[in-house]
Write an enzyme that holds these catalytic residues in place. Sequence first.
Site, PDB file in Angstrom:
ATOM      1  N   LYS A 179     -10.389 -12.457   2.492  1.00  0.00           N
ATOM      2  CA  LYS A 179      -9.504 -11.893   1.469  1.00  0.00           C
ATOM      3  C   LYS A 179      -9.427 -12.821   0.252  1.00  0.00           C
ATOM      4  CE  LYS A 179      -7.082  -9.248   4.954  1.00  0.00           C
ATOM      5  NZ  LYS A 179      -5.822  -8.813   5.561  1.00  0.00           N
ATOM      6  N   TYR A 226      -7.887   0.960   4.121  1.00  0.00           N
ATOM      7  CA  TYR A 226      -6.558   0.849   4.727  1.00  0.00           C
ATOM      8  C   TYR A 226      -5.845   2.195   4.825  1.00  0.00           C
ATOM      9  CZ  TYR A 226      -6.983  -4.214   4.400  1.00  0.00           C
ATOM     10  OH  TYR A 226      -7.384  -5.521   4.567  1.00  0.00           O
ATOM     11  N   PHE A 255       4.426  -2.082   3.145  1.00  0.00           N
ATOM     12  CA  PHE A 255       3.603  -3.145   2.587  1.00  0.00           C
ATOM     13  C   PHE A 255       2.328  -2.627   1.910  1.00  0.00           C
ATOM     14  CE2 PHE A 255       2.389  -2.855   7.124  1.00  0.00           C
ATOM     15  CZ  PHE A 255       1.027  -2.650   7.025  1.00  0.00           C
ATOM     16  N   ARG A 301     -12.079 -10.450  16.647  1.00  0.00           N
ATOM     17  CA  ARG A 301     -10.619 -10.300  16.649  1.00  0.00           C
ATOM     18  C   ARG A 301      -9.946 -11.507  17.317  1.00  0.00           C
ATOM     19  NH1 ARG A 301      -8.008  -6.056  13.898  1.00  0.00           N
ATOM     20  NH2 ARG A 301      -6.495  -5.828  15.592  1.00  0.00           N
ATOM     21  N   THR A 349      -2.166 -10.722  13.432  1.00  0.00           N
ATOM     22  CA  THR A 349      -1.975 -10.363  12.012  1.00  0.00           C
ATOM     23  C   THR A 349      -1.040 -11.338  11.301  1.00  0.00           C
ATOM     24  OG1 THR A 349      -2.303  -8.043  12.555  1.00  0.00           O
ATOM     25  CG2 THR A 349      -1.189  -8.507  10.475  1.00  0.00           C
ATOM     26  N   ARG A 379      -6.522 -17.457  11.487  1.00  0.00           N
ATOM     27  CA  ARG A 379      -5.182 -17.274  10.903  1.00  0.00           C
ATOM     28  C   ARG A 379      -4.215 -18.350  11.394  1.00  0.00           C
ATOM     29  NH1 ARG A 379      -5.252 -10.759  11.831  1.00  0.00           N
ATOM     30  NH2 ARG A 379      -6.292 -10.167   9.877  1.00  0.00           N
ATOM     31  N   ASN A 419      -3.298 -12.974   5.016  1.00  0.00           N
ATOM     32  CA  ASN A 419      -3.735 -13.555   6.293  1.00  0.00           C
ATOM     33  C   ASN A 419      -5.239 -13.848   6.334  1.00  0.00           C
ATOM     34  OD1 ASN A 419      -4.642 -10.973   6.496  1.00  0.00           O
ATOM     35  ND2 ASN A 419      -3.427 -10.416   8.286  1.00  0.00           N
ATOM     36  N   HIS A 462     -10.011 -10.066   7.343  1.00  0.00           N
ATOM     37  CA  HIS A 462      -9.878  -8.772   8.007  1.00  0.00           C
ATOM     38  C   HIS A 462     -10.981  -8.656   9.046  1.00  0.00           C
ATOM     39  CE1 HIS A 462      -9.496  -4.393   8.532  1.00  0.00           C
ATOM     40  NE2 HIS A 462     -10.824  -4.377   8.510  1.00  0.00           N
ATOM     41  N   GLU A 464     -15.832   1.348   8.405  1.00  0.00           N
ATOM     42  CA  GLU A 464     -15.550   0.325   7.390  1.00  0.00           C
ATOM     43  C   GLU A 464     -16.836  -0.259   6.797  1.00  0.00           C
ATOM     44  OE1 GLU A 464     -12.964  -2.440   9.386  1.00  0.00           O
ATOM     45  OE2 GLU A 464     -11.326  -0.986   9.498  1.00  0.00           O
TER      46      GLU A 464
HETATM   47  P1  CMP Z   1      -5.678  -6.530   8.112  1.00  0.00           P
HETATM   48  O1  CMP Z   1      -6.207  -7.054   9.400  1.00  0.00           O
HETATM   49  O2  CMP Z   1      -6.601  -6.566   6.964  1.00  0.00           O
HETATM   50  O3  CMP Z   1      -5.133  -5.036   8.313  1.00  0.00           O
HETATM   51  C1  CMP Z   1      -3.977  -4.527   7.711  1.00  0.00           C
HETATM   52  C2  CMP Z   1      -3.384  -5.490   6.752  1.00  0.00           C
HETATM   53  O4  CMP Z   1      -2.118  -5.145   6.272  1.00  0.00           O
HETATM   54  C3  CMP Z   1      -3.194  -6.817   7.453  1.00  0.00           C
HETATM   55  O5  CMP Z   1      -4.424  -7.425   7.707  1.00  0.00           O
HETATM   56  C4  CMP Z   1      -2.300  -7.514   6.476  1.00  0.00           C
HETATM   57  O6  CMP Z   1      -3.031  -8.066   5.392  1.00  0.00           O
HETATM   58  C5  CMP Z   1      -1.443  -6.369   5.990  1.00  0.00           C
HETATM   59  N1  CMP Z   1      -0.156  -6.348   6.684  1.00  0.00           N
HETATM   60  C6  CMP Z   1       0.069  -5.995   7.936  1.00  0.00           C
HETATM   61  N2  CMP Z   1       1.380  -6.123   8.233  1.00  0.00           N
HETATM   62  C7  CMP Z   1       1.969  -6.562   7.095  1.00  0.00           C
HETATM   63  C8  CMP Z   1       3.305  -6.870   6.758  1.00  0.00           C
HETATM   64  N3  CMP Z   1       4.293  -6.745   7.629  1.00  0.00           N
HETATM   65  N4  CMP Z   1       3.531  -7.299   5.508  1.00  0.00           N
HETATM   66  C9  CMP Z   1       2.542  -7.417   4.614  1.00  0.00           C
HETATM   67  N5  CMP Z   1       1.265  -7.126   4.888  1.00  0.00           N
HETATM   68  C10 CMP Z   1       0.975  -6.707   6.123  1.00  0.00           C
END
Ligand code: CMP
Length: 147
Positions: free
Chosen positions: A9, A49, A57, A85, A91, A102, A112, A115, A126
């Site tokens: 990211k 997404y 969010f 993963r 996450t 992470r 984070n 992805h 994807e």
């Molecule tokens: P990702 O694995 O890319 O998939 C969904 C994304 O949404 C996740 O990583 C975060 O970047 C974002 N995300 C998920 N939960 C939250 C949250 N509670 N607040 C902000 N961003 C979030």
Amino acid sequence: MERTLAYLKPNAIQRTLVGEIISMIEAKGLKIVAMKLLLMGRDQAEELYREHRGKDFFEGLMKFVVSGPVVLMVLEGDNAVRRLRQLTGSTDPQEAAPGTIRGRFGVTARRNLIHASDSVESAAREIGIFFKKEELIDYTRHIEGEF
Ligand code: CMP
């Protein structure tokens, strides 16, 4: 043999963590079969997404992921989806195990760092958002079979 999508990211690039994160992916034995630096378009972000549309969010996530270049990779290997993963971690970086990407570098849930596709089906979808078939390279590494 599975394939999965990983992308670093914008904050991973801004914090100059690209090399360290890719090193962790390589050390895990996952094979990079495609890679590119890209400014993600809003349409691509919304497609990636789409399951999060409507969540509180979502808009912040959209702004964040288009805010600067990302590094996209297609990774290949046995159980590539699950292994990536595991390496990525939870996450929310505050919940992520210490040895994960992470857990080591993450600060907030939105920022984070990386992805990772959550299933073989999501991975196929994807990968198709960002890569053409001919951009995935079939090659053999010298170390293959030696892990
Ligand atoms: P990702 O694995 O890319 O998939 C969904 C994304 O949404 C996740 O990583 C975060 O970047 C974002 N995300 C998920 N939960 C939250 C949250 N509670 N607040 C902000 N961003 C979030």
